[in-house]
Write a protein that holds these residues in place. Structure first.
Motif, mmCIF file in Angstrom:
data_model
loop_
_atom_site.group_PDB
_atom_site.id
_atom_site.type_symbol
_atom_site.label_atom_id
_atom_site.label_comp_id
_atom_site.label_asym_id
_atom_site.label_seq_id
_atom_site.Cartn_x
_atom_site.Cartn_y
_atom_site.Cartn_z
ATOM 1 N N ALA A 45 0.859 -1.191 0.000
ATOM 2 C CA ALA A 45 0.000 0.000 0.000
ATOM 3 C C ALA A 45 0.886 1.229 0.000
ATOM 4 O O ALA A 45 2.100 1.135 0.183
ATOM 5 C CB ALA A 45 -0.872 -0.007 1.249
ATOM 6 N N MET A 46 0.245 2.371 -0.201
ATOM 7 C CA MET A 46 0.938 3.664 -0.148
ATOM 8 C C MET A 46 2.177 3.689 -1.062
ATOM 9 O O MET A 46 3.273 4.067 -0.634
ATOM 10 C CB MET A 46 1.317 3.994 1.294
ATOM 11 C CG MET A 46 0.095 4.230 2.170
ATOM 12 S SD MET A 46 0.472 4.221 3.905
ATOM 13 C CE MET A 46 1.560 5.590 4.041
ATOM 14 N N VAL A 73 -12.316 5.499 9.944
ATOM 15 C CA VAL A 73 -11.732 6.662 9.252
ATOM 16 C C VAL A 73 -10.386 7.089 9.828
ATOM 17 O O VAL A 73 -9.681 7.890 9.222
ATOM 18 C CB VAL A 73 -12.695 7.873 9.261
ATOM 19 C CG1 VAL A 73 -13.898 7.620 8.401
ATOM 20 C CG2 VAL A 73 -13.088 8.253 10.687
ATOM 21 N N SER A 74 -10.051 6.585 11.045
ATOM 22 C CA SER A 74 -8.783 7.039 11.640
ATOM 23 C C SER A 74 -7.718 5.970 11.434
ATOM 24 O O SER A 74 -7.894 4.825 11.819
ATOM 25 C CB SER A 74 -8.967 7.308 13.131
ATOM 26 O OG SER A 74 -9.637 6.233 13.742
ATOM 27 N N HIS A 103 -1.575 11.819 1.836
ATOM 28 C CA HIS A 103 -2.480 11.337 0.790
ATOM 29 C C HIS A 103 -3.554 10.375 1.299
ATOM 30 O O HIS A 103 -4.182 9.677 0.501
ATOM 31 C CB HIS A 103 -1.678 10.691 -0.341
ATOM 32 C CG HIS A 103 -0.826 11.669 -1.067
ATOM 33 N ND1 HIS A 103 -1.337 12.552 -2.001
ATOM 34 C CD2 HIS A 103 0.482 11.953 -0.956
ATOM 35 C CE1 HIS A 103 -0.352 13.313 -2.449
ATOM 36 N NE2 HIS A 103 0.760 12.976 -1.822
ATOM 37 N N THR A 104 -3.775 10.351 2.608
ATOM 38 C CA THR A 104 -4.847 9.485 3.134
ATOM 39 C C THR A 104 -6.119 9.745 2.343
ATOM 40 O O THR A 104 -6.438 10.905 2.036
ATOM 41 C CB THR A 104 -5.132 9.814 4.618
ATOM 42 O OG1 THR A 104 -3.915 9.824 5.304
ATOM 43 C CG2 THR A 104 -6.060 8.784 5.241
ATOM 44 N N GLY A 113 -11.852 10.477 0.565
ATOM 45 C CA GLY A 113 -13.243 10.036 0.373
ATOM 46 C C GLY A 113 -13.693 9.065 1.460
ATOM 47 O O GLY A 113 -14.778 8.504 1.393
ATOM 48 N N ARG A 114 -12.839 8.848 2.489
ATOM 49 C CA ARG A 114 -13.148 7.768 3.441
ATOM 50 C C ARG A 114 -14.396 8.042 4.273
ATOM 51 O O ARG A 114 -15.121 7.122 4.628
ATOM 52 C CB ARG A 114 -11.939 7.454 4.317
ATOM 53 C CG ARG A 114 -11.485 8.572 5.231
ATOM 54 C CD ARG A 114 -10.099 8.200 5.773
ATOM 55 N NE ARG A 114 -9.619 9.097 6.835
ATOM 56 C CZ ARG A 114 -9.130 10.301 6.626
ATOM 57 N NH1 ARG A 114 -9.063 10.804 5.405
ATOM 58 N NH2 ARG A 114 -8.702 11.047 7.644
ATOM 59 N N PHE A 115 -14.657 9.302 4.583
ATOM 60 C CA PHE A 115 -15.850 9.606 5.397
ATOM 61 C C PHE A 115 -17.105 9.271 4.582
ATOM 62 O O PHE A 115 -18.055 8.681 5.070
ATOM 63 C CB PHE A 115 -15.840 11.084 5.816
ATOM 64 C CG PHE A 115 -14.590 11.453 6.571
ATOM 65 C CD1 PHE A 115 -14.512 11.241 7.935
ATOM 66 C CD2 PHE A 115 -13.475 11.957 5.911
ATOM 67 C CE1 PHE A 115 -13.351 11.541 8.637
ATOM 68 C CE2 PHE A 115 -12.314 12.260 6.598
ATOM 69 C CZ PHE A 115 -12.243 12.056 7.964
#
Ligand code: HEM
Length: 306
Positions: free
Chosen positions: A173-174, A236-237, A250-251, A254-256
């Motif tokens: 990831a990332m 979300v955290s 860059h987290t 759109g996660r919320f």
């Protein structure tokens, strides 16, 4: 994917945009990557379907843009009943509206589809979770209705989705490309141009980070202590041992939205349907492709109205 794409774009632009664009972008990217750098700009338009898809999206989105322009000419930046949607937000910030809408689609659709599919598969594979989940969503909806706040109170459902994501992460990831030489504190230097990534699978499925990490424990996260710990253990955290939405600058922004969308879809399913695999079969195997892991694309889930 059809359901996620239609739901997402109903919120984004009020229209059910076709999911084929996002599929073609990923296929197109694989094709373009087979060619050397100098040929890529030529190959894209000829060998991929992306330009045609953009043309169709412009056809659909143009009337919405024209309506915005008309209203903005008449009233300025704000007017009564101004739609609170992606077109309005982008109008305030950006040009090339259709391309922007489609770019957000690329980030939003496959990710959410994959998350929904894994969660749905786990719901069908582990029916013992259905009763407590149903009890939670019924009582929250009865007390609070369908609101963003009520979604936040569904801790068991959130945990079930988080665990479904944790147990189905890809190898890395990332992914990042280093733009200038970088020296770590231990003296190791990575030259500019090096591509790096974090070993996501190793983190999320390590027994040192999670008790019996390879076991699916749907309420793993809701059973962790929360009191007085703010956002800890929430979807979300992000944390060093949980970064399914990435981390740092860059987290995923759109996660919320994604978490609420996933919960709303699953609440609807839990309240209205029982799900199972044909012949009460087990969870279908995931599919690995070049370090990416996706849920089976051919498995079927049966729905029965409750
Ligand atoms: C469950 C669903 C989703 C998952 C698992 C997910 C995951 C991710 C991940 C892992 C990243 C890269 C983070 C990094 O490299 O550090 C990312 C970036 C991004 N995501 Fe999501 N995403 C989801 C849904 C969405 C949705 C619904 C939207 C839009 C409404 C969205 C918009 C974006 C954008 C614009 C970026 C790029 C951010 C940047 O580079 O600064 N994502 N997402």
């Amino acid at each position: 994917m059809k359901i996620v794409c239609r739901t997402t774009n109903r919120v984004f632009v009020g229209l059910p945009i076709n999911e084929q664009f996002t599929i073609d972008v990923f296929i197109g990217a694989q094709i373009i990557n087979l060619f050397p750098e100098f040929l890529k700009p030529l190959v894209g338009p000829v060998l991929t379907k992306v330009p045609g898809r953009i043309k169709r999206a412009v056809h659909h989105i143009r009337p919405l843009v024209e309506e915005q322009l008309k209203q903005r000419e008449r009233h300025g930046k704000d007017w009564p009943d101004k739609p609170n949607d992606l077109i309005s937000w982008l109008f305030d910030e950006a040009k090339e509206i259709a391309i922007r809408v489609l770019s957000v689609n690329v980030a939003a659709i496959h990710t959410t589809t994959n998350a929904l599919t894994h969660t749905l598969f786990n719901l069908a594979a582990y029916p013992e979770y259905v009763a407590p989940l149903r009890e939670e969503v019924e009582s929250v909806i009865e007390a609070e209705g369908w609101t963003k706040l009520s979604m936040q109170k569904m801790r068991k459902l959130e945990s079930f989705i988080m665990e479904s994501q944790r147990s189905a992460v890809g190898a890395q990831a990332m992914n990042r490309k280093i733009l200038q030489n970088f020296t770590f504190s231990n003296g190791i230097t990575l030259p500019a141009g090096t591509e790096v990534a974090i070993a996501s699978y190793e983190t999320h499925l390590d027994d040192k980070n999670y008790d019996r990490a390879h076991e699916f424990q749907g309420f793993r996260f809701s059973n962790m202590p929360h009191e007085g710990e703010g956002l800890k253990h929430q979807f979300v955290s992000m944390a060093p041992n949980y970064y399914t939405f990435g981390m740092g600058r860059h987290t995923c922004p759109g996660r919320f939205f994604a978490v609420n969308e996933l919960k709303a879809m699953l609440v609807y399913i839990l309240l209205n349907y029982d799900v199972k695999f044909p012949n009460d079969g087990p969870r279908p195997d995931n599919f690995w492709f070049s370090g990416l892991l996706t849920a089976s694309r051919t498995a079927e889930v049966m729905f029965k109205r409750v």
